[in-house]
Design a protein around this motif. Structure first.
Motif, short mmCIF file in Angstrom:
data_model
loop_
_atom_site.label_atom_id
_atom_site.label_comp_id
_atom_site.label_asym_id
_atom_site.label_seq_id
_atom_site.Cartn_x
_atom_site.Cartn_y
_atom_site.Cartn_z
N THR A 123 -1.09 2.19 -9.72
CA THR A 123 -0.32 0.89 -9.43
C THR A 123 -1.03 -0.31 -9.87
O THR A 123 -0.53 -1.25 -9.97
N ARG A 168 -4.47 3.17 -1.85
CA ARG A 168 -3.53 3.03 -2.95
C ARG A 168 -3.54 4.18 -3.92
O ARG A 168 -4.69 4.59 -4.26
N PRO A 214 0.77 -1.23 -0.15
CA PRO A 214 -0.06 -0.01 0.08
C PRO A 214 0.81 1.33 0.03
O PRO A 214 1.88 1.31 0.75
N ASP A 215 0.34 2.05 -0.64
CA ASP A 215 1.16 3.55 -0.52
C ASP A 215 1.14 4.14 0.69
O ASP A 215 2.00 4.88 0.77
#
Length: 312
Positions: A306, A302, A151-152
């Motif tokens: 991506t 997210r 996860p960002d």
């Protein structure tokens, strides 16, 4: 334990009273969200965005949040929704509003298939003290370190702080810590020599990455400092690579700050830059009723590009 600096107030976002009043009204009208697989549905995001943008002071807060999370700033922010939680409670209405706010950063999703969108992190007296649900020191780490697409952002919402006043969240700029290492240590950390954790019942985080490099060579907005202190206990790690990782851990501790979350506080961490952890909870947890012990809720975000899920 090392001495810890308190997180600077620049990382906190206090909402103006006018916006709090608007968000309380909005939070009372948001419908239940819908999902598209593991992700918050685009239709839900757009509906929430329209409601939030109707609040005159919202845009400035959104821009401040995005600025704090950027690589040029600290890489984390604490949004104080305490007054809103006081009015709405911390049930469905509050979660819908908080989810809508976080959707302005990136798309909320839940990679753990067995959990709802908001995953509980409670206090388990029988758990390993170093785990997120334990009562001890939870050392620095990034979440889902062993996935090719972590996860960002990771977020933590405080439902109940530790009644004993302990359990502060700790944060450290991982990239700043890397910059203080010797070139030889950085070279070792770029090797695919590290491993940690299991990989099952997950979605939308790519494939298992084992072994992985701590430093992937990607730009800061795309790559990660793939670190968890728990990987130091993994068998098979040779002394040179273990020493480099320990040096990085020491630098993270040297640069760490802390913040003790209160009810309604939301901590947002940019995983491309910042690692997080927790100080031990207060002694005497067995004297606290289970329903009164520390409880956080975790949500992952997210960013654009991506997985095909775009945050516009």
């Amino acid at each position: 334990m090392p001495e810890i600096a308190s997180a600077g107030r620049d990382g906190f976002i206090d909402l103006p009273k006018e916006l709090e009043d608007d968000l309380i009204e909005i939070g009372s009208t948001l419908p239940a969200w819908s999902a598209e697989g593991a992700f918050l549905a685009g239709s839900t995001v757009e509906w929430c965005r329209a409601k939030l943008n109707s609040a005159p002071r919202f845009v400035e807060i959104r821009e401040r949040l995005l600025s704090l999370l950027s690589g040029a700033a600290g890489g984390y922010a604490v949004v104080r929704l305490r007054n809103i939680a006081q009015v709405l409670g911390v049930g469905d209405r509050f979660l819908r509003l908080t989810t809508a706010l976080l959707a302005e950063v990136a798309i909320p999703f839940q990679p753990f298939q067995r959990w709802p969108l908001w995953k509980e992190i409670g206090t388990n007296l029988d758990a390993n003290p170093g785990l997120s649900t334990g009562t001890g020191y939870n050392a620095f780490h990034m979440d889902l370190v062993n996935a090719t697409q972590p996860p960002d952002y990771t977020t933590l919402l405080c439902v109940r702080p530790d009644p004993l006043g302990a359990g502060a969240s700790i944060l450290s700029d991982a990239r700043a810590a890397v910059s203080r290492l010797t070139p030889s240590s950085r070279a070792l950390l770029a090797d695919k020599a590290y491993s940690y954790g299991s990989f099952f019942d997950l979605s939308d985080v790519g494939e298992e990455y084992k072994p992985f490099p701590v430093l992937d060579g990607e730009p800061a907005d795309l790559g990660f400092v793939r670190f968890t202190a728990k990987m130091l206990s993994q068998s098979g790690l040779d002394e040179a690579h273990a020493h480099a990782a320990r040096e990085l851990a020491d630098q993270m501790v040297a640069g760490q700050v802390s913040c003790t979350l209160q009810r309604g506080d939301v901590l947002v961490v940019n995983q491309h830059r910042v690692v997080h952890g927790r100080e031990p909870l207060g002694d005497g947890q067995r004297d606290i009723a289970p329903e009164d012990r520390r409880l956080l809720l975790q949500l992952f975000l997210r960013g654009a590009g991506t997985t095909g899920q775009l945050a516009s």
